[in-house]
Design an enzyme around this catalytic site. Structure first.
Site, PDB file in Angstrom:
ATOM      1  CG  ASP A   1      -1.958  -1.153   0.928  1.00  0.00           C
ATOM      2  OD1 ASP A   1      -1.811  -1.713  -0.147  1.00  0.00           O
ATOM      3  OD2 ASP A   1      -2.660  -1.526   2.084  1.00  0.00           O
ATOM      4  N   GLY A   2       1.921   0.975   0.545  1.00  0.00           N
ATOM      5  CA  GLY A   2       3.004   2.342   1.029  1.00  0.00           C
ATOM      6  C   GLY A   2       3.529   3.227  -0.608  1.00  0.00           C
TER       7      GLY A   2
ATOM      8  CG  ASP B   1      -3.271   8.773   6.948  1.00  0.00           C
ATOM      9  OD1 ASP B   1      -2.629   9.845   7.018  1.00  0.00           O
ATOM     10  OD2 ASP B   1      -3.903   7.934   7.803  1.00  0.00           O
TER      11      ASP B   1
ATOM     12  CG  ASP C   1      -0.639  12.498  22.435  1.00  0.00           C
ATOM     13  OD1 ASP C   1      -0.729  13.559  23.859  1.00  0.00           O
ATOM     14  OD2 ASP C   1      -0.255  11.086  23.020  1.00  0.00           O
TER      15      ASP C   1
ATOM     16  CB  THR D   1      -8.897   0.379   6.409  1.00  0.00           C
ATOM     17  OG1 THR D   1      -8.565   0.641   5.169  1.00  0.00           O
ATOM     18  CG2 THR D   1     -10.002   0.075   6.530  1.00  0.00           C
TER      19      THR D   1
ATOM     20  CG  LEU E   1      -9.103   0.788  12.505  1.00  0.00           C
ATOM     21  CD1 LEU E   1     -10.313   1.017  12.270  1.00  0.00           C
ATOM     22  CD2 LEU E   1      -9.138  -0.791  11.210  1.00  0.00           C
ATOM     23  CB  SER E   2      -3.990   3.379  15.194  1.00  0.00           C
ATOM     24  OG  SER E   2      -3.888   2.154  13.695  1.00  0.00           O
TER      25      SER E   2
ATOM     26  CD  GLN F   1       4.275   7.497   0.970  1.00  0.00           C
ATOM     27  OE1 GLN F   1       4.107   7.880  -0.357  1.00  0.00           O
ATOM     28  NE2 GLN F   1       4.632   6.297   1.058  1.00  0.00           N
TER      29      GLN F   1
END
Length: 291
Positions: A73-74, A152, A181, A192, A196-197, A251
């Site tokens: 995905d990156g 994001d 934070d 996702t 999500l985290s 990135q």
């Protein structure tokens, strides 16, 4: 939506660390593309490895009518931000980890490519976010830096564990003052990922919304929210230091301070991802281990 047009030039992007499986698959696909009488192009270092025609980055995005990404995905995120208004479809072959975006397996790669080149495919048009850091009263006047994100835009402090305050205006209306934070502004595609985290919801990829998910907010009643992607966000940091940074898709990044304004809006161009034969719900179940 259905896509019906011919493809004569295929661009190949191989994972940057060029793992042996990625290079081997790139060679096979490149040879097959050329056997079909089509042009195969890649950046010069990759072209030498897989036998494609070397093409500078500026020409690559202009010439490639289909882009095949061999990686995770990156790798796909790095490509998607630079496709531009042409919106050439992207076919992601998963050679990485989770693979929410690169959905096609290596075993499915050749059959999927043949189907796409025959015109038998659909694309998902995924929204991107445009982030602008406006710096007023610089040495040469107002200066802006612009970025794009498929997943994001994240605003955090350089020093971990230290809270700061962000004021957010949404659609020209005061919205929220976050003490946290950090803050994640995610697309449905990015719901996702980091959001999500942080407790954000999973959003169906084609919806026209964005998620604002605070990172470890000081007040527990401050929860992730979903807003229309037509909203223009203005964000200012109130913390009196220059340790705040903005990152796009993890990135690209920029520093900013209390005198700067961050503008976040939907990008005028979308990213066209070739839809695999795997339904979204199947991907969610498999990747998130829902059973």
């Amino acid at each position: 939506m259905a896509v019906k047009y011919s493809i004569s030039t295929v661009g190949l992007v191989v994972r940057q660390d060029r793992l042996a499986p990625a290079v081997a698959l790139g060679i096979n696909l490149c040879n097959w593309i050329k056997s079909q009488g089509l042009n195969a192009i890649a950046d010069p270092p990759t072209a030498d490895l897989i036998g494609a025609a070397p093409t500078p980055p500026g020409d690559f995005t202009r010439l490639a009518e289909l882009v095949i990404v061999l990686g995770g995905d990156g790798t796909l995120l790095g490509v998607a931000r630079h496709i531009g208004e042409r919106e050439s479809p992207i076919l992601g072959i998963n050679l990485g980890g989770l693979g929410f975006l690169t959905e096609v397996t290596t075993e499915e790669a050749l059959a999927t490519l043949a189907r796409v080149l025959a015109g038998d495919f659909e694309v998902d048009r995924r929204i991107m976010l445009e982030a602008e850091v406006e710096r007023p009263n610089g040495p040469g006047g107002d200066v802006s830096e612009c970025f794009r994100a498929l997943n994001d835009v994240v605003i955090v402090k350089r020093t971990t564990g230290r809270m700061f305050e962000l004021n957010v205006v949404a659609d020209r209306t005061p919205f929220c003052s976050y003490r946290a934070d950090g803050l994640i502004i995610a697309t449905p595609t990015g719901s996702t990922a980091y959001a999500l985290s942080a407790g954000g919801p999973i959003i169906y990829p084609n919806l026209g919304v964005m998620v604002l998910a605070p990172i470890c907010p000081h007040t527990l009643s401050v929860r992730p929210v979903v807003l229309p992607d037509s909203f223009h966000l203005e964000i200012r940091v109130k913390t009196a230091d220059d340790e705040a940074i903005l990152t796009c898709d993890g990135q690209e990044s920029a520093s900013f301070g209390t005198s700067d304004v961050i503008h976040i809006r939907r990008c005028p161009h979308a990213v066209a991802l070739v839809r695999s034969t795997h339904p979204y719900f199947e991907i969610w179940r498999n990747k998130l281990h829902w059973g």
